[in-house]
Design a protein around this motif. Structure first.
Motif, PDB file in Angstrom:
ATOM      1  N   TYR A  62      17.247 -34.889   5.609  1.00  0.00           N
ATOM      2  CA  TYR A  62      17.396 -36.327   5.825  1.00  0.00           C
ATOM      3  C   TYR A  62      17.366 -36.717   7.295  1.00  0.00           C
ATOM      4  N   MET A  63      17.513 -35.755   8.201  1.00  0.00           N
ATOM      5  CA  MET A  63      17.410 -36.052   9.632  1.00  0.00           C
ATOM      6  C   MET A  63      16.013 -35.800  10.173  1.00  0.00           C
ATOM      7  N   GLU A  64      15.052 -35.544   9.285  1.00  0.00           N
ATOM      8  CA  GLU A  64      13.688 -35.257   9.709  1.00  0.00           C
ATOM      9  C   GLU A  64      12.696 -36.173   9.001  1.00  0.00           C
ATOM     10  N   LYS A  65      11.497 -36.253   9.583  1.00  0.00           N
ATOM     11  CA  LYS A  65      10.404 -37.034   9.009  1.00  0.00           C
ATOM     12  C   LYS A  65       9.187 -36.139   8.832  1.00  0.00           C
ATOM     13  N   CYS A  66       8.438 -36.386   7.748  1.00  0.00           N
ATOM     14  CA  CYS A  66       7.200 -35.651   7.508  1.00  0.00           C
ATOM     15  C   CYS A  66       6.115 -36.280   8.385  1.00  0.00           C
ATOM     16  N   CYS A  67       5.695 -35.562   9.409  1.00  0.00           N
ATOM     17  CA  CYS A  67       4.862 -36.142  10.471  1.00  0.00           C
ATOM     18  C   CYS A  67       3.532 -35.404  10.591  1.00  0.00           C
ATOM     19  N   ASN A  68       2.480 -36.160  10.870  1.00  0.00           N
ATOM     20  CA  ASN A  68       1.190 -35.539  11.158  1.00  0.00           C
ATOM     21  C   ASN A  68       1.324 -34.641  12.381  1.00  0.00           C
ATOM     22  N   ILE A  69       0.749 -33.454  12.301  1.00  0.00           N
ATOM     23  CA  ILE A  69       0.882 -32.495  13.407  1.00  0.00           C
ATOM     24  C   ILE A  69       0.403 -33.070  14.742  1.00  0.00           C
ATOM     25  N   PRO A  70      -0.728 -33.789  14.787  1.00  0.00           N
ATOM     26  CA  PRO A  70      -1.158 -34.345  16.093  1.00  0.00           C
ATOM     27  C   PRO A  70      -0.213 -35.414  16.636  1.00  0.00           C
ATOM     28  N   ASP A  71       0.615 -35.984  15.766  1.00  0.00           N
ATOM     29  CA  ASP A  71       1.518 -37.056  16.204  1.00  0.00           C
ATOM     30  C   ASP A  71       2.883 -36.539  16.642  1.00  0.00           C
TER      31      ASP A  71
END
Length: 355
Positions: A62-71
């Motif tokens: 819950y303290m993380e976000k699923c993020c695009n690797i280049p971003d």
């Protein structure tokens, strides 16, 4: 309220966590802390990270976000000059962090930055409150039977189950324990202790590590809306171990005396100024852990709704059998001169907790 301006500085080399170490959450996506994901909106030249939760985000903590690797961004750094504010101040930089099932009974990250977790060799003992970078206040009951060399203090802690907070907690060993010389369990009195850390290794002030103010001995405060906050032993071992919070009010001395005599302390209880009574709606936080001690009772400073002083430390719960609870707290104001004296004897700066 103490606000901080975050300045992002690109850190290179070993300071940047490895992408390979991050959890895969989707095609070309990894779980990263919210501040390290360059997804959001740019408004008037200011970047606002996306705080929303998507289906892919559910694969992350819950303290993380699923993020695009280049971003993915480097770890943000907060400049030292923005690390401190007057005692008792708090901020709301990361109040958006919410575990699954959040019920408004858990303290938010950084909400009470003076809150300290006190551990024995490997076991959580109680809570405490940071008053200077070198001193923590807790109850004598918490530490009286502990070996000093095994007592550890964690400041800036929040979720004790993980180490994913936006700012890391800090751990220090206790080098000296000062228990009030008149402390007794029966009758209950003078239940307070000072824990000191090494002068060469003080706590470093940060947005999640700040001292709380101590009440001047002869100043009256409005105790109508105060808070208690700390960890419950029964939560340890769970997926999330967050400090709880609860709203209480402090009773006038005459009402406190009457209620204590009607409770388990009996009609012959001799109330003294070393104790405070705090009441309010019954909640699992204060009543759910009979062995909980030293939870700080924090009340607003007069004229400052967002600055707090340490009014008391939970000594015991006197009544939890009805809709209203009653807690007994060490009256910290009574011990201000003793605290000042002990720190000055050791040439320690007391200005950190002065209003």
């Amino acid at each position: 309220m103490c606000f901080y301006r975050i300045v992002v500085i690109c850190l290179l080399g070993s300071l940047v966590p490895s992408i390979a170490a991050s959890k895969v959450c989707g095609p070309e996506k990894h779980c990263v802390p919210y501040e390290q994901c360059n997804e959001g909106l740019m408004v008037d030249g200011k970047f606002y990270p996306d705080r929303s939760r998507t289906t892919l985000d559910e694969n992350c903590h819950y303290m993380e976000k699923c993020c695009n690797i280049p971003d993915k961004l480097p770890t943000p750094k907060i400049p030292e000059e923005m690390m401190s504010c007057p005692c008792g101040g708090r901020h709301d930089l990361w109040y958006y962090l919410r575990p699954l099932g959040y019920k408004q009974q858990e303290a938010k990250f950084g909400e009470f930055p003076w809150l300290v977790a006190v551990y024995g060799s490997d076991t959580y003992l109680c809570s405490g409150a940071l008053i200077t970078p070198l001193a923590v206040i807790t109850t004598a009951h918490c530490v009286q039977n502990s070996e000093m060399e095994k007592v550890r203090l964690l400041a800036g802690e929040w979720d004790a189950a993980v180490e994913l907070e936006p700012q890391p907690h800090q751990q220090r060993s206790v080098v000296e324990t000062l228990v009030h010389p008149n402390y007794t369990q029966m009758p209950l009195a003078h239940n307070i202790a000072i824990l000191l850390v090494d002068k060469e290794k003080p706590f470093q002030l940060a947005p999640n590590v700040q001292p709380i103010c101590l009440p001047p001995p002869r100043i009256m405060y409005n105790y109508s809306q105060c808070y208690v906050s700390g960890w419950q032993r029964s939560d340890f071992g769970r997926a999330a171990i967050l400090p709880k919070r609860w709203t209480l009010y402090v009773l006038p001395p005459d009402q406190c005396r009457t209620k204590l005599r009607l409770s388990l302390l009996g009609r012959r209880h001799a109330h003294n100024d070393s104790l405070l009574c705090a009441g309010g709606d019954k909640g699992d936080f204060v009543c759910g852990d009979v062995d909980m001690t030293a939870v700080p009772l924090m009340c607003p400073l007069s004229g400052h709704d967002d600055r707090f002083h340490l009014a008391g430390l939970l000594t015991r719960t006197a009544r939890c059998d009805g809709p209203q609870l009653l807690g007994i707290y060490t009256n910290v104001k009574l011990y201000r001169q003793w605290i000042d004296l002990k720190l000055r004897e050791r040439n320690l700066d007391i200005r950190h907790y002065m209003v």
